[in-house]
Design an enzyme around this catalytic site. Structure first.
Site, mmCIF file in Angstrom:
data_model
loop_
_atom_site.group_PDB
_atom_site.id
_atom_site.type_symbol
_atom_site.label_atom_id
_atom_site.label_comp_id
_atom_site.label_asym_id
_atom_site.label_seq_id
_atom_site.Cartn_x
_atom_site.Cartn_y
_atom_site.Cartn_z
ATOM 1 N N LYS A 45 0.875 -1.182 0.000
ATOM 2 C CA LYS A 45 0.000 0.000 0.000
ATOM 3 C C LYS A 45 0.909 1.229 0.000
ATOM 4 O O LYS A 45 2.030 1.180 0.522
ATOM 5 C CB LYS A 45 -0.884 -0.041 1.259
ATOM 6 C CG LYS A 45 -1.654 1.238 1.568
ATOM 7 C CD LYS A 45 -2.822 1.446 0.638
ATOM 8 C CE LYS A 45 -3.573 2.771 0.944
ATOM 9 N NZ LYS A 45 -4.180 3.348 -0.268
ATOM 10 N N ILE A 71 -9.850 6.423 -1.079
ATOM 11 C CA ILE A 71 -9.221 6.156 0.225
ATOM 12 C C ILE A 71 -8.379 7.356 0.666
ATOM 13 O O ILE A 71 -8.394 7.732 1.849
ATOM 14 C CB ILE A 71 -8.342 4.881 0.158
ATOM 15 C CG1 ILE A 71 -9.163 3.662 -0.296
ATOM 16 C CG2 ILE A 71 -7.689 4.618 1.515
ATOM 17 C CD1 ILE A 71 -10.334 3.297 0.573
ATOM 18 N N GLY A 72 -7.655 7.950 -0.246
ATOM 19 C CA GLY A 72 -6.873 9.135 0.108
ATOM 20 C C GLY A 72 -5.540 8.801 0.758
ATOM 21 O O GLY A 72 -5.027 9.548 1.590
ATOM 22 N N ASN A 99 5.544 0.962 -2.430
ATOM 23 C CA ASN A 99 4.916 2.029 -3.205
ATOM 24 C C ASN A 99 4.958 3.305 -2.367
ATOM 25 O O ASN A 99 4.549 3.292 -1.205
ATOM 26 C CB ASN A 99 3.475 1.615 -3.537
ATOM 27 C CG ASN A 99 2.740 2.660 -4.358
ATOM 28 O OD1 ASN A 99 2.529 3.777 -3.924
ATOM 29 N ND2 ASN A 99 2.331 2.275 -5.562
ATOM 30 N N CYS A 130 -2.224 8.824 -7.940
ATOM 31 C CA CYS A 130 -3.397 8.659 -7.061
ATOM 32 C C CYS A 130 -4.398 9.777 -7.367
ATOM 33 O O CYS A 130 -4.071 10.959 -7.263
ATOM 34 C CB CYS A 130 -2.989 8.715 -5.590
ATOM 35 S SG CYS A 130 -4.441 8.622 -4.521
ATOM 36 N N THR A 193 -5.987 3.892 -11.295
ATOM 37 C CA THR A 193 -7.435 3.903 -11.550
ATOM 38 C C THR A 193 -7.861 5.060 -12.463
ATOM 39 O O THR A 193 -7.183 6.080 -12.579
ATOM 40 C CB THR A 193 -8.187 4.049 -10.212
ATOM 41 O OG1 THR A 193 -7.638 5.172 -9.514
ATOM 42 C CG2 THR A 193 -8.046 2.809 -9.373
ATOM 43 N N GLY A 217 -11.327 -2.412 -11.533
ATOM 44 C CA GLY A 217 -12.047 -3.682 -11.674
ATOM 45 C C GLY A 217 -12.124 -4.106 -13.131
ATOM 46 O O GLY A 217 -11.679 -3.386 -14.031
ATOM 47 N N GLY A 243 -4.767 -3.423 -14.241
ATOM 48 C CA GLY A 243 -6.076 -2.862 -14.519
ATOM 49 C C GLY A 243 -7.052 -3.920 -14.986
ATOM 50 O O GLY A 243 -6.994 -4.366 -16.124
ATOM 51 N N GLY A 244 -7.915 -4.356 -14.076
ATOM 52 C CA GLY A 244 -9.012 -5.237 -14.451
ATOM 53 C C GLY A 244 -8.658 -6.700 -14.637
ATOM 54 O O GLY A 244 -9.492 -7.483 -15.088
#
Ligand code: SIN
Length: 325
Positions: A45, A71-72, A99, A130, A193, A217, A243-244
């Protein structure tokens, strides 16, 4: 059995399956579902210089096809990470990628320096993308010069491999990839994202307190795949697709597009054991197609566009000894 080992710069990964930042804790929280030895690397994370409480609730919102989050960058900060997490992951039987996130280039650089001496950490993934901080403006994720500035400063403060995590929220992601490659990144992660939002039409309330957030997703896979392919055509450094992805054939699509490895993110919330199974499932598909080495399919897309980009000359820090699992 096919050989699944892949190189990402000077790192050698036992297979091309990695966790995506923010979806797997710092790694060991998920060991009951996925022993670290099953995958190529654990990506943490995002860690920031100071602790962050994250954004107000609600900050997760399921949609008909994927997940929105804001989430921030909630986390306990670099001091807690170095004190509590690094000793715990030291013995993990896989590569560890930390990260890092910040709101200024100087803070990114300081984080890189704080982590540089940690031999338990094999690479830094720089979160340039982000969408849930700085009002969703994505300053480092959308401006090639700003992204390059961050990577240059990080490069100056660490000899660890640097992976730059890019945003899909740009028109020409290949230009972002070129900018970070020129600044000294060793790999690109494509992508974070997409900016998205949801509204409850009856109440008029947005699904997220911040109104907009990051959408992820399976529905974003075609967009992520196009971004990863565009990056792979633009740069000579390895591209890590994200991604996905939820199954072996999804992962193989990214490899054929030119990715050296893939990260699985949101799908781990639906199926926390998926990551651990994926390498075996990739192996079965390769065996079925009589492919002996996964590396032989990387970049084999028949896009009719000719050879990929040639390497630019990059001044690099002195490499450390090869780490492998
Ligand atoms: C978050 O913590 O807001 C998500 C992380 C990211 O999208 O980079």
């Amino acid at each position: 059995m096919a050989s699944l080992r892949v190189p990402i710069g000077r790192l050698s990964l036992r297979n091309p399956v990695l966790s995506a930042s923010g979806t797997f804790g710092h790694g060991l929280e998920m060991a009951g579902f996925c022993p670290p030895s099953a995958i190529g690397a654990l990506v943490s994370k995002t860690v920031t210089l100071r602790p962050r409480p994250g954004n107000p609730l609600p900050r997760l919102c399921e949609t008909s096809g994927g997940l929105l989050n804001s989430i921030g960058l909630e986390n306990r900060g670099i001091d807690a990470y170095l004190r509590d997490v690094v000793p715990a992951v030291r013995g993990a039987d896989t590569l560890i990628v930390t990260n890092i996130g910040a709101e200024s280039p100087a803070d990114f650089a300081e984080l890189a320096e704080r982590l540089d001496g940690c031999d338990a950490i094999d690479a830094l993934e720089v979160n340039l993308s982000c969408p849930n901080v700085q009002g969703g403006k994505l300053p480092f994720g959308t401006d090639p010069a700003m992204a390059a500035r961050v990577i240059e400063l990080v490069r100056a403060r660490t000899s660890k491999p640097i992976w730059a995590k890019l945003s899909p929220n740009v028109a020409r992601i290949g230009e972002m990839a070129k900018a970070v490659e020129g600044a000294g990144a060793d790999a690109v992660t494509a992508v974070n994202t997409l900016l998205g939002m949801a509204i409850d039409w009856k109440s008029g309330k947005p699904g997220l307190a911040t109104v907009q957030g990051g959408y992820s997703g399976p529905p974003i896979k075609p967009i992520a795949l196009r971004c990863a392919w565009e990056c792979a055509r633009a740069v000579a450094i390895p591209v890590i697709g994200c991604g996905g992805i939820r199954c072996a054939s999804d992962a193989l699509e990214f490899l054929v597009a030119g990715c050296a490895a893939v990260q699985v993110g949101t799908w781990s919330f639906a199926d926390p054991g998926a990551l651990a199974r994926l390498p075996g499932e990739i192996d079965a598909l390769l065996d079925g197609a009589s492919i002996a080495d996964v590396r032989s399919i990387i970049g084999s897309v028949r896009d009719g566009l000719g050879p990929r980009h040639a390497a630019p000359s990059i001044a690099r820090a002195e490499p450390r000894p090869v780490a492998s699992t």
